[in-house]
Design a protein around this motif. Structure first.
Motif, PDB file in Angstrom:
ATOM      1  N   SER A  17      11.586  -6.430 -29.255  1.00 41.09           N
ATOM      2  CA  SER A  17      10.467  -7.147 -29.556  1.00 41.09           C
ATOM      3  C   SER A  17       9.657  -7.326 -28.293  1.00 41.09           C
ATOM      4  O   SER A  17      10.190  -7.666 -27.265  1.00 41.09           O
ATOM      5  N   ALA A  18       8.136  -7.313 -28.552  1.00 45.98           N
ATOM      6  CA  ALA A  18       7.326  -7.530 -27.286  1.00 45.98           C
ATOM      7  C   ALA A  18       6.585  -8.965 -27.481  1.00 45.98           C
ATOM      8  O   ALA A  18       5.592  -9.204 -27.133  1.00 45.98           O
ATOM      9  N   GLU A  19       7.136  -9.739 -28.525  1.00 48.98           N
ATOM     10  CA  GLU A  19       6.399 -10.998 -28.970  1.00 48.98           C
ATOM     11  C   GLU A  19       6.849 -12.220 -27.767  1.00 48.98           C
ATOM     12  O   GLU A  19       7.889 -12.075 -27.246  1.00 48.98           O
ATOM     13  N   PRO A  20       5.827 -13.188 -27.515  1.00 50.62           N
ATOM     14  CA  PRO A  20       5.974 -13.959 -26.593  1.00 50.62           C
ATOM     15  C   PRO A  20       6.965 -14.952 -26.891  1.00 50.62           C
ATOM     16  O   PRO A  20       7.563 -15.667 -26.041  1.00 50.62           O
ATOM     17  N   ASP A  21       7.289 -15.170 -28.263  1.00 53.94           N
ATOM     18  CA  ASP A  21       8.277 -16.022 -28.658  1.00 53.94           C
ATOM     19  C   ASP A  21       8.742 -15.739 -30.053  1.00 53.94           C
ATOM     20  O   ASP A  21       7.946 -15.034 -30.700  1.00 53.94           O
ATOM     21  N   LEU A  22       9.675 -16.270 -30.268  1.00 55.55           N
ATOM     22  CA  LEU A  22      10.514 -15.755 -31.526  1.00 55.55           C
ATOM     23  C   LEU A  22      10.795 -17.124 -32.296  1.00 55.55           C
ATOM     24  O   LEU A  22      11.369 -18.017 -31.741  1.00 55.55           O
ATOM     25  N   ALA A  23      11.069 -17.164 -33.600  1.00 58.63           N
ATOM     26  CA  ALA A  23      11.449 -18.370 -34.368  1.00 58.63           C
ATOM     27  C   ALA A  23      12.776 -18.030 -34.865  1.00 58.63           C
ATOM     28  O   ALA A  23      13.168 -16.998 -35.525  1.00 58.63           O
ATOM     29  N   TYR A  24      13.803 -18.735 -34.319  1.00 59.17           N
ATOM     30  CA  TYR A  24      15.256 -18.518 -34.921  1.00 59.17           C
ATOM     31  C   TYR A  24      15.348 -19.381 -36.130  1.00 59.17           C
ATOM     32  O   TYR A  24      15.677 -20.828 -35.810  1.00 59.17           O
ATOM     33  N   THR A  25      15.867 -18.974 -37.055  1.00 64.77           N
ATOM     34  CA  THR A  25      15.856 -19.835 -38.201  1.00 64.77           C
ATOM     35  C   THR A  25      17.438 -20.150 -38.822  1.00 64.77           C
ATOM     36  O   THR A  25      17.566 -21.004 -39.637  1.00 64.77           O
ATOM     37  N   ALA A  26      18.077 -19.318 -38.478  1.00 63.39           N
ATOM     38  CA  ALA A  26      19.526 -19.395 -38.721  1.00 63.39           C
ATOM     39  C   ALA A  26      20.337 -20.940 -38.619  1.00 63.39           C
ATOM     40  O   ALA A  26      21.050 -21.379 -39.260  1.00 63.39           O
ATOM     41  N   LEU A  27      20.158 -21.290 -37.482  1.00 67.38           N
ATOM     42  CA  LEU A  27      20.669 -22.561 -36.847  1.00 67.38           C
ATOM     43  C   LEU A  27      21.910 -22.641 -37.191  1.00 67.38           C
ATOM     44  O   LEU A  27      22.325 -23.683 -37.954  1.00 67.38           O
ATOM     45  N   GLU A  28      22.868 -21.642 -36.847  1.00 66.09           N
ATOM     46  CA  GLU A  28      24.145 -21.706 -37.428  1.00 66.09           C
ATOM     47  C   GLU A  28      25.261 -22.346 -36.515  1.00 66.09           C
ATOM     48  O   GLU A  28      26.275 -22.464 -36.855  1.00 66.09           O
ATOM     49  N   PHE A  29      24.697 -22.871 -35.519  1.00 66.15           N
ATOM     50  CA  PHE A  29      25.750 -23.423 -34.332  1.00 66.15           C
ATOM     51  C   PHE A  29      25.770 -24.838 -34.686  1.00 66.15           C
ATOM     52  O   PHE A  29      25.024 -25.522 -35.106  1.00 66.15           O
ATOM     53  N   PRO A  30      27.094 -25.544 -34.344  1.00 72.94           N
ATOM     54  CA  PRO A  30      27.324 -26.863 -34.866  1.00 72.94           C
ATOM     55  C   PRO A  30      26.290 -27.900 -34.202  1.00 72.94           C
ATOM     56  O   PRO A  30      25.978 -28.890 -34.641  1.00 72.94           O
ATOM     57  N   GLU A  31      25.821 -27.545 -33.028  1.00 71.81           N
ATOM     58  CA  GLU A  31      24.781 -28.707 -32.236  1.00 71.81           C
ATOM     59  C   GLU A  31      23.412 -28.264 -32.959  1.00 71.81           C
ATOM     60  O   GLU A  31      22.554 -29.293 -32.237  1.00 71.81           O
ATOM     61  N   CYS A  32      23.047 -27.560 -33.427  1.00 66.80           N
ATOM     62  CA  CYS A  32      21.753 -27.044 -34.018  1.00 66.80           C
ATOM     63  C   CYS A  32      21.046 -28.359 -34.473  1.00 66.80           C
ATOM     64  O   CYS A  32      19.806 -28.660 -34.318  1.00 66.80           O
ATOM     65  N   PRO A  33      21.604 -29.018 -35.716  1.00 65.93           N
ATOM     66  CA  PRO A  33      20.989 -30.158 -36.203  1.00 65.93           C
ATOM     67  C   PRO A  33      20.528 -31.158 -35.277  1.00 65.93           C
ATOM     68  O   PRO A  33      19.508 -31.868 -35.461  1.00 65.93           O
ATOM     69  N   ALA A  34      21.025 -31.276 -34.057  1.00 64.08           N
ATOM     70  CA  ALA A  34      20.946 -32.390 -33.261  1.00 64.08           C
ATOM     71  C   ALA A  34      20.312 -32.038 -32.089  1.00 64.08           C
ATOM     72  O   ALA A  34      19.886 -32.843 -30.914  1.00 64.08           O
TER      73      ALA A  34
END
Length: 69
Positions: A17-34
């Protein structure tokens, strides 16, 4: 050509990708909610922003400012 993107937690992904940033929506790691990089927008899914590994910090330009004393 793949580019390495990094999240606030320092995890990296190699994505074509050549985008300047991306949104990661999976949030699958244990620390993601906090995680302090977790974004909860109105009307959309929660996400984390992935920035190109070579990109400056979003507030890097502020380091040049000299505040009057």
């Amino acid at each position: 050509m793949p580019q390495t993107y990094v999240a606030g937690c320092t995890r990296t992904w190699s994505i074509a990708s050549a985008e300047p940033d991306l949104a990661y929506t999976a949030l699958e790691f244990p620390e993601c909610p906090a995680c302090p990089h977790h974004v909860t927008p109105d009307g959309g899914p929660d996400f984390c922003t992935l920035r190109p590994q070579s990109a400056l910090h979003p507030f890097a330009a502020l380091a040049k400012f000299k505040l009057p004393l």
